[in-house]
Design an enzyme around this catalytic site. Structure first.
Site, PDB file in Angstrom:
ATOM      1  N   CYS A 134      40.412  46.935  38.354  1.00 42.01           N
ATOM      2  CA  CYS A 134      40.170  46.521  39.741  1.00 42.01           C
ATOM      3  C   CYS A 134      41.246  47.091  40.659  1.00 42.01           C
ATOM      4  CB  CYS A 134      40.151  44.990  39.830  1.00 42.01           C
ATOM      5  SG  CYS A 134      40.013  44.356  41.514  1.00 42.01           S
ATOM      6  N   CYS A 137      42.462  44.670  43.388  1.00 43.12           N
ATOM      7  CA  CYS A 137      43.363  43.627  42.890  1.00 43.12           C
ATOM      8  C   CYS A 137      44.788  44.149  42.693  1.00 43.12           C
ATOM      9  CB  CYS A 137      42.858  43.096  41.542  1.00 43.12           C
ATOM     10  SG  CYS A 137      41.146  42.576  41.522  1.00 43.12           S
ATOM     11  N   ASP A 138      44.911  45.376  42.209  1.00 40.12           N
ATOM     12  CA  ASP A 138      46.201  45.829  41.706  1.00 40.12           C
ATOM     13  C   ASP A 138      46.807  47.050  42.398  1.00 40.12           C
ATOM     14  OD1 ASP A 138      45.991  43.813  39.796  1.00 40.12           O
ATOM     15  OD2 ASP A 138      44.956  45.110  38.375  1.00 40.12           O
TER      16      ASP A 138
END
Length: 405
Positions: A134, A137-138
């Site tokens: 993701c 997300c990161d």
């Protein structure tokens, strides 16, 4: 019962949220159970410029939070919990979670899908330590660092483009010949124009290396067989998704990949159970199609509940025997038989009622009682079928049916 609902929706991605909006607006007592973040995969998508009405851009978290608020506005309830078991066989469905037990008359499965694991050496050991699925997300962990992306479909290329906002360089490993990507044309063009993106063609990811954190990858050229090592700080893998249906094995029909086949109104092979969004067999998995699935399923569930309640009250729970005529106003044979069957019921009104079911509108109950030809008349007594006539219906055959009332 406090934990009894008209409808339970398992999963709060766009499909589940849309179902919650439509169901609660229809005054169904509705509960959404979600074990993770409300919004599902869409909540991890930064840009969503292809959602109708938002061409200037809206983030996934913004859109799904609006949908969440929308559902709550109409009275939809939400609980953060994980479903561990289900009993979907009866009219009353049972949902068992880690923290409780719920019942509902209808269930919508919106469990979605999760990123497919590649299975290469080092992937499992370094997951969350430089291996990610993701970008949204990161990505911010890789400010001014080098990262590798595996995959060349829409999701992979869009996520790679997003990563360039943070990373110094993004290397995309592509299995195809130079210049060939599976992503749509407009996304390809953006990637090719992006100065931070480099492509490694005709290649696959052989191994992810690192001592506690990702430090390098081994890349194999599929044409020459040569393996080279590329230093990197992070690996983002986008090679498709796997449906979250493990707990549904033996509960509903699944295809060979684990997705749920449905009808056009999102019905599974189990009465009162629907499947929506990425978890079902479908052509396009996008937020807009997930929302459409949810709306359709909620409307279908409402109709199902109404039909089942009427059938229970008018047929199954009646003390008096009930003759049920299965017919259709679009079937000439049915139309021809209506006067005779109504006359028959009228002559025996002291011991039976007559209920007519239009199979054009309600095929489910006809299937349940194996009504293959119309017109057909089934006699119910004590909630059970005690006799039937179909096909060549004559006054004599009807009179024999009356003796069973």
């Amino acid at each position: 019962m406090a934990n009894s609902y008209d409808l339970i929706i398992i999963g709060a991605g766009p499909a589940g949220l849309a179902a919650g909006i439509y169901a609660s607006r229809s005054k169904l007592n509705t509960l959404v159970i979600e074990k993770g973040v409300i919004g599902g995969q869409a909540a991890t998508t930064e840009e969503m410029e292809n959602y109708p009405g938002f061409y200037q851009g809206v983030t996934g978290p913004q859109l799904t939070e609006h949908m969440h608020e929308h559902a709550e506005h109409f009275g939809c309830k939400f609980v953060k919990d994980e479903v561990v078991d289900l009993d979907l066989a009866g009219y009353e469905k049972v949902i068992v979670t880690k923290n409780g037990r719920y019942t509902a008359k209808a269930v919508i499965i919106a469990t979605g899908a999760e990123p497919r694991v590649l299975g290469v050496k080092g992937e499992k050991e370094l997951k969350g330590k430089g291996v990610s699925y993701c970008a949204t997300c990161d990505a911010d962990f890789y400010e001014d660092l080098d990262v590798v992306v595996l995959g060349n479909g829409d999701a992979a290329i869009e996520e790679a483009i997003y990563l360039t906002r943070f990373a110094a360089k993004v290397s995309i490993i592509v299995i195809h010949d130079e210049g060939i990507l599976d992503a749509t044309k407009v996304i390809q063009e953006r990637a090719f124009r992006n100065e931070k993106i480099e492509f490694i063609w005709n290649s696959t990811l052989e191994e992810i290396k690192g001592d506690g954190i990702v430090e390098a990858v081994a890349v194999k050229n599929i044409k020459t067989g040569e393996v080279t090592e590329l230093e990197t700080n992070g690996v983002f893998i986008f090679v498709g998704t796997v449906p979250k249906t493990e707990m549904l094995k033996g509960k509903v029909e699944l295809d060979q990949r684990g997705y749920i086949p449905t009808s056009e109104i999102m019905e599974t092979n189990v009465d009162g159970v629907y499947a929506v969004g990425d978890v079902r067999v479908k052509y396009l998995r996008q937020v807009v199609t997930a929302a459409a699935d949810g709306a359709i399923a909620a409307v279908a569930a409402e109709k199902y509940l109404q039909e089942e309640e009427n059938f229970k009250n008018e047929v199954l729970e009646k003390e008096l025997a009930t003759a049920v005529m299965f017919w259709s106003p679009f079937h000439q044979g049915s139309l021809d038989m209506v006067p005779m069957i109504e006359g028959f019921a009228s002559r025996h009104s002291e011991k039976m009622d007559l209920v007519k079911i239009d199979t054009y509108r309600n095929q489910r109950i006809a299937r349940r009682y194996d009504v293959q030809d119309i017109p057909a008349v089934l006699l119910f007594k004590g909630g059970e079928v005690v006799g039937r006539v179909a096909g060549d219906i004559t006054p004599e055959r009807l009179e024999k049916l009356a003796t069973l009332a």
